[in-house]
Write a protein that holds these residues in place. Structure first.
Motif, PDB file in Angstrom:
ATOM      1  N   ILE A 114       0.815  -1.220   0.000  1.00 37.99           N
ATOM      2  CA  ILE A 114       0.000   0.000   0.000  1.00 37.99           C
ATOM      3  C   ILE A 114       0.848   1.268   0.000  1.00 37.99           C
ATOM      4  CG2 ILE A 114      -1.943  -1.152   1.104  1.00 37.99           C
ATOM      5  CD1 ILE A 114      -1.127   0.141   3.744  1.00 37.99           C
ATOM      6  N   PRO A 135      -1.063   4.051  -3.077  1.00 37.98           N
ATOM      7  CA  PRO A 135      -2.434   3.928  -2.540  1.00 37.98           C
ATOM      8  C   PRO A 135      -2.598   4.519  -1.146  1.00 37.98           C
ATOM      9  CG  PRO A 135      -1.803   1.903  -3.647  1.00 37.98           C
ATOM     10  CD  PRO A 135      -0.586   2.772  -3.633  1.00 37.98           C
ATOM     11  N   ASP A 151      -7.014  -5.382   8.938  1.00 39.92           N
ATOM     12  CA  ASP A 151      -8.119  -6.298   8.619  1.00 39.92           C
ATOM     13  C   ASP A 151      -8.788  -6.829   9.877  1.00 39.92           C
ATOM     14  OD1 ASP A 151      -8.171  -6.093   5.862  1.00 39.92           O
ATOM     15  OD2 ASP A 151      -6.723  -7.707   5.556  1.00 39.92           O
ATOM     16  N   ARG A 171      -1.668  -7.442  -6.085  1.00 37.48           N
ATOM     17  CA  ARG A 171      -2.171  -6.201  -6.660  1.00 37.48           C
ATOM     18  C   ARG A 171      -3.674  -6.318  -6.920  1.00 37.48           C
ATOM     19  NH1 ARG A 171       0.015  -3.548 -12.338  1.00 37.48           N
ATOM     20  NH2 ARG A 171      -1.209  -1.616 -12.245  1.00 37.48           N
ATOM     21  N   GLY A 172      -4.426  -5.286  -6.537  1.00 37.76           N
ATOM     22  CA  GLY A 172      -5.862  -5.289  -6.751  1.00 37.76           C
ATOM     23  C   GLY A 172      -6.662  -5.738  -5.541  1.00 37.76           C
ATOM     24  N   GLU A 173      -6.003  -6.447  -4.609  1.00 35.14           N
ATOM     25  CA  GLU A 173      -6.683  -6.853  -3.384  1.00 35.14           C
ATOM     26  C   GLU A 173      -6.651  -5.706  -2.386  1.00 35.14           C
ATOM     27  OE1 GLU A 173      -4.738 -10.355  -2.021  1.00 35.14           O
ATOM     28  OE2 GLU A 173      -5.771 -11.676  -3.445  1.00 35.14           O
ATOM     29  N   SER A 174      -7.659  -5.640  -1.530  1.00 33.59           N
ATOM     30  CA  SER A 174      -7.744  -4.532  -0.578  1.00 33.59           C
ATOM     31  C   SER A 174      -7.394  -4.980   0.842  1.00 33.59           C
ATOM     32  CB  SER A 174      -9.150  -3.919  -0.579  1.00 33.59           C
ATOM     33  OG  SER A 174     -10.110  -4.873  -0.166  1.00 33.59           O
ATOM     34  N   THR A 176      -7.800  -3.351   4.987  1.00 33.98           N
ATOM     35  CA  THR A 176      -8.363  -2.283   5.816  1.00 33.98           C
ATOM     36  C   THR A 176      -7.487  -2.087   7.042  1.00 33.98           C
ATOM     37  OG1 THR A 176     -10.631  -2.761   5.111  1.00 33.98           O
ATOM     38  CG2 THR A 176     -10.357  -1.499   7.144  1.00 33.98           C
ATOM     39  N   THR A 191      -9.765   1.674   3.912  1.00 28.39           N
ATOM     40  CA  THR A 191      -9.698   0.496   3.041  1.00 28.39           C
ATOM     41  C   THR A 191      -8.904   0.874   1.800  1.00 28.39           C
ATOM     42  OG1 THR A 191     -11.809  -0.362   3.851  1.00 28.39           O
ATOM     43  CG2 THR A 191     -11.018  -1.205   1.740  1.00 28.39           C
ATOM     44  N   THR A 193      -6.595  -0.308  -1.655  1.00 23.77           N
ATOM     45  CA  THR A 193      -6.340  -1.338  -2.659  1.00 23.77           C
ATOM     46  C   THR A 193      -4.847  -1.428  -2.934  1.00 23.77           C
ATOM     47  OG1 THR A 193      -8.492  -0.926  -3.695  1.00 23.77           O
ATOM     48  CG2 THR A 193      -6.862  -2.125  -4.987  1.00 23.77           C
ATOM     49  N   ARG A 194      -4.302  -2.618  -2.771  1.00 23.91           N
ATOM     50  CA  ARG A 194      -2.869  -2.820  -2.981  1.00 23.91           C
ATOM     51  C   ARG A 194      -2.491  -2.609  -4.444  1.00 23.91           C
ATOM     52  NH1 ARG A 194      -4.385  -7.336   0.326  1.00 23.91           N
ATOM     53  NH2 ARG A 194      -3.428  -7.285   2.407  1.00 23.91           N
ATOM     54  N   ASP A 195      -1.239  -2.210  -4.620  1.00 23.71           N
ATOM     55  CA  ASP A 195      -0.721  -1.995  -5.975  1.00 23.71           C
ATOM     56  C   ASP A 195       0.775  -2.291  -5.974  1.00 23.71           C
ATOM     57  OD1 ASP A 195      -0.575  -1.350  -8.619  1.00 23.71           O
ATOM     58  OD2 ASP A 195      -1.290   0.714  -8.410  1.00 23.71           O
TER      59      ASP A 195
END
Length: 455
Positions: A114, A135, A151, A171-174, A176, A191, A193-195
């Protein structure tokens, strides 16, 4: 009654057998330590350590034989090692083979996650700084945020490497994260979103008035070389002074901190030194690859997100009277971690020394206090002003369009974030003000010198 006595005897016998077999390992360990310390008064300390190790062996044996569930010895030993590391400092930790592999990706310039640098401060997982254009930065994470959950899982018993693993992912998974922030009444969830995190460590531009501006995002590989290129370009353009922006720069490689500092100093000037218990940890780093004509006026911008290598640079330039430091107190992360490989591809991150500025100031736990303290304006206040300006502009456009019988044009959004926004950056405005004052004072001094020579 007799069955219980027999049963207890069997348990006691097995416990003692296990205890003494395990204790034998620690006896050998303690004996090895004693051999190394025999020449000094440390022998008594080693004997005390051996007694404590025997208690440890007793506890380990009791757990193995009497705990309600069967537990793998490796799990107990790993837990004991992690407990030892937590008793030291937030930056020392044991790394399993998986964690050790992830650690090796930290300074490669690209990784998934993140985009924040974290540490443990006052026993709480704390954000050192968000990385620009990631992000986390886009979500509004700030330096100094206390992360209390990832989380939904509490972070109070996590070490740094465990927290990093929780926040990294595909990548694309979030993920929190729940943070506590000064000024907020209650914890706030973000929250994110990973990149893939790509770190461009050096960005530069020329500001109005021929002032050079360089932003260092981290001290990863080749930062020194990239900075040198930017400075050479400024010199070709005839710049008058420099702002080196280290805000929210969490640090990185020590050799790059030296490579950056020496470009503003004279050859041989001390940049930083380290002190530890072992002689090989007592090191000094001085300027070698200096640049010609580096006497231009200079301001360094710092804030609470400036840590480690950033503090080394700011501390050196401040002590040697080379630059004026502007901003707010830095983070205070000034210790040296040595990575020690272990068996089975595991590793140990151990604090072995502390950094000191040229004048002998300790950075760790203290930080660098700016010469001129300037707080950045609150984001909420800036956002409110922008909103009002936008509304006023929109209203003006509507009236103008109505008068001309046209439809109002939609306000276009900026397609690309600029390297710096001088109109909104109050700390940078003050830094430019310092450079202008420097220029004026130099002009007065030169005029007085010319007049004196003419007499």
């Amino acid at each position: 009654m007799s069955d219980k006595i027999t049963e207890n005897k069997v348990k006691n016998h097995s416990r003692k057998t296990g205890r003494y077999s395990i204790a034998a390992l620690f006896i050998a360990f303690a004996f090895g330590i004693a051999l190394g310390a025999f020449k000094s008064d440390n022998v008594m300390a080693v004997v005390k350590t051996y007694d404590q190790l025997e208690v440890f062996a007793d506890v380990l044996s009791l757990i193995e034989t009497n705990y309600v569930d069967e537990v793998k010895p490796s799990k107990l030993v790993d837990g004991a090692i992690n407990g030892m590391m937590r008793a030291l400092d937030p930056h020392s930790s044991y790394m399993s083979p998986e964690m050790y592999k992830e650690m090796q990706a930290e300074t490669d310039g690209e990784f998934g996650g993140i985009g924040i640098e974290i540490t443990i401060k006052d026993d709480i997982l704390t954000v050192v700084a968000p990385i620009d254009d990631t992000p986390a930065a886009s979500a509004g994470i700030e330096a100094g945020d206390r992360i209390v959950k990832v989380d939904g899982e509490s972070t109070f018993d996590m070490n740094l490497m465990e927290a990093v693993r929780k926040m990294r992912g595909k990548r694309g998974e979030s993920v929190t994260i729940t943070v506590i922030r000064e000024g907020l009444d209650r914890p706030k969830d973000f929250t994110i979103t990973r990149d893939i995190i790509k770190v461009t460590s050096v960005k530069s531009t020329t500001l109005p008035g021929k002032w050079g501006y360089v932003r260092l995002r981290s001290f990863s590989r080749d930062v020194g070389a990239d900075l040198r290129k930017a400075l050479n370009k400024f010199k070709q353009e005839g710049f008058k002074g420099l702002v080196l922006d280290l805000r929210n720069d969490p640090g990185g490689l020590l050799n790059q901190a030296v490579a950056v500092s020496e470009q503003f100093l004279k050859r041989g000037e001390l940049i930083v030194y380290t002190r530890g218990r072992m002689p090989n940890q007592n090191l000094e780093f001085s300027a070698k690859n200096t640049s010609e004509d580096n006497s231009y006026p200079m301001v360094v911008l710092v804030n609470h997100g400036s840590a480690s290598a950033s503090e080394i640079v700011a501390g050196a330039l401040q002590d040697l009277k080379r630059a004026v430091i502007v901003g707010t107190q830095t983070f205070g992360k000034g210790s040296v971690q040595t990575i020690i490989p272990l068996k089975d591809h595991a590793g140990l991150r151990l604090t072995t020394a502390r950094y000191y500025t040229p004048s002998g100031r300790q950075i760790n736990g203290v930080g660098i206090e700016p010469d001129i303290i300037v707080k950045q304006r609150a984001p909420e206040a800036v956002a409110e002003e922008e909103k009002k300006a936008h509304e006023n502009q929109s209203e003006k456009e509507k009236i103008k369009a109505k008068a001309n019988g046209e439809k109002p044009k939609a306000v276009e959004k900026a397609k690309k974030r600029p390297i710096v926004n001088l109109d909104k950056d109050y700390q940078l405005q003050r830094a430019i003000g310092v450079l202008k004052s420097w220029e004026i004072i130099n002009g007065i001094q030169n005029r007085e010198l010319t007049a004196a020579r003419a007499k």
